[in-house]
Design a protein around this motif. Structure first.
Motif, short mmCIF file in Angstrom:
data_model
loop_
_atom_site.label_atom_id
_atom_site.label_comp_id
_atom_site.label_asym_id
_atom_site.label_seq_id
_atom_site.Cartn_x
_atom_site.Cartn_y
_atom_site.Cartn_z
N ALA A 107 0.83 -1.21 0.00
CA ALA A 107 0.00 0.00 0.00
C ALA A 107 0.86 1.26 0.00
CB ALA A 107 -0.93 0.00 1.21
N LYS A 108 2.00 1.22 0.70
CA LYS A 108 2.91 2.38 0.70
C LYS A 108 3.53 2.59 -0.68
CE LYS A 108 4.51 1.59 5.34
NZ LYS A 108 5.67 1.22 6.13
N MET A 109 3.77 1.51 -1.39
CA MET A 109 4.41 1.59 -2.70
C MET A 109 3.44 2.03 -3.80
SD MET A 109 7.42 0.91 -1.83
CE MET A 109 8.21 0.87 -3.42
N ARG A 110 2.16 1.89 -3.55
CA ARG A 110 1.15 2.25 -4.55
C ARG A 110 1.10 3.76 -4.68
NH1 ARG A 110 -3.33 -0.46 -2.50
NH2 ARG A 110 -2.28 -2.34 -3.15
N PRO A 111 1.03 4.28 -5.91
CA PRO A 111 0.97 5.73 -6.09
C PRO A 111 -0.37 6.30 -5.65
CG PRO A 111 0.69 4.64 -8.19
CD PRO A 111 1.00 3.57 -7.19
N SER A 112 -0.37 7.58 -5.32
CA SER A 112 -1.61 8.24 -4.91
C SER A 112 -2.46 8.56 -6.15
CB SER A 112 -1.30 9.52 -4.15
OG SER A 112 -0.71 10.47 -5.03
N GLU A 113 -3.72 8.85 -5.92
CA GLU A 113 -4.61 9.21 -7.02
C GLU A 113 -4.14 10.49 -7.71
OE1 GLU A 113 -7.32 7.78 -8.40
OE2 GLU A 113 -7.05 6.02 -7.15
N ALA A 114 -3.63 11.43 -6.91
CA ALA A 114 -3.15 12.70 -7.49
C ALA A 114 -1.93 12.44 -8.39
CB ALA A 114 -2.78 13.67 -6.38
N GLN A 115 -1.03 11.57 -7.95
CA GLN A 115 0.15 11.27 -8.75
C GLN A 115 -0.25 10.59 -10.06
OE1 GLN A 115 3.06 8.84 -6.79
NE2 GLN A 115 4.28 8.58 -8.63
N ILE A 116 -1.19 9.66 -9.99
CA ILE A 116 -1.65 8.99 -11.21
C ILE A 116 -2.33 9.99 -12.14
CG2 ILE A 116 -3.19 7.23 -12.14
CD1 ILE A 116 -2.70 5.62 -9.60
#
Length: 151
Positions: free
Chosen positions: A74-83
């Motif tokens: 979960a920490k490695m997953r990008p945020s919605e804003a970054q995507i």
């Protein structure tokens, strides 16, 4: 999926923290069955090290490993804003942006997600219908006609 051999090595690592307790085949099979299927050996080893890096009064179990790996992923997953910024930079809109976002949330790197998005057909299109098989024979009655049955 982790093999039984890999699961036995992981379980031996855990048991080494508790005086090298013996391991039975049943212990290994139960431990392997409780680990999540998408788990890799490296992730499990990191989770065991992280678990025992702090003083613990109980043994590390498969559930502990699963939860630590989920938290790390979960920490490695990008945020919605970054995507969203990545989609804007690549000029993706609509269904292409949705497919890119989905690939990124599944853990693909930005370049790989863009490649998968570019090579994919319409993600919302239904696959073509397969033709139905034609039955041979007359079903459960066989070759009898309606006149043979009724009359």
């Amino acid at each position: 999926m982790i093999s039984l051999y890999e699961a036995s090595n992981l379980l031996a690592t855990i048991r080494a923290h508790h005086g090298d307790a013996q391991i039975s085949e049943t212990d290994v099979r139960m431990f392997a069955a409780e680990l999540m299927p998408s788990l890799t050996v490296d992730e499990a080893r990191r989770a065991i090290v992280e678990y025992y890096s702090t003083a613990r009064d109980r043994w590390c179990g498969a559930g502990d490993i699963n939860s630590l790996v989920r938290a790390h992923r979960a920490k490695m997953r990008p945020s919605e804003a970054q995507i969203g910024r990545e989609c804007e930079a690549r000029g993706l809109e609509g269904d292409a942006a949705w497919l890119y976002r989905r690939n990124r949330m599944l853990g693909h790197a930005p370049d790989e997600a863009a490649r998968l998005t570019a090579g994919a057909r319409d993600p919302l299109a239904l696959p073509p219908a397969r033709p139905k098989r034609r039955r041979e024979g007359g079903g459960f009655i066989g070759s009898l006609g309606l006149g043979d049955v009724v009359g």
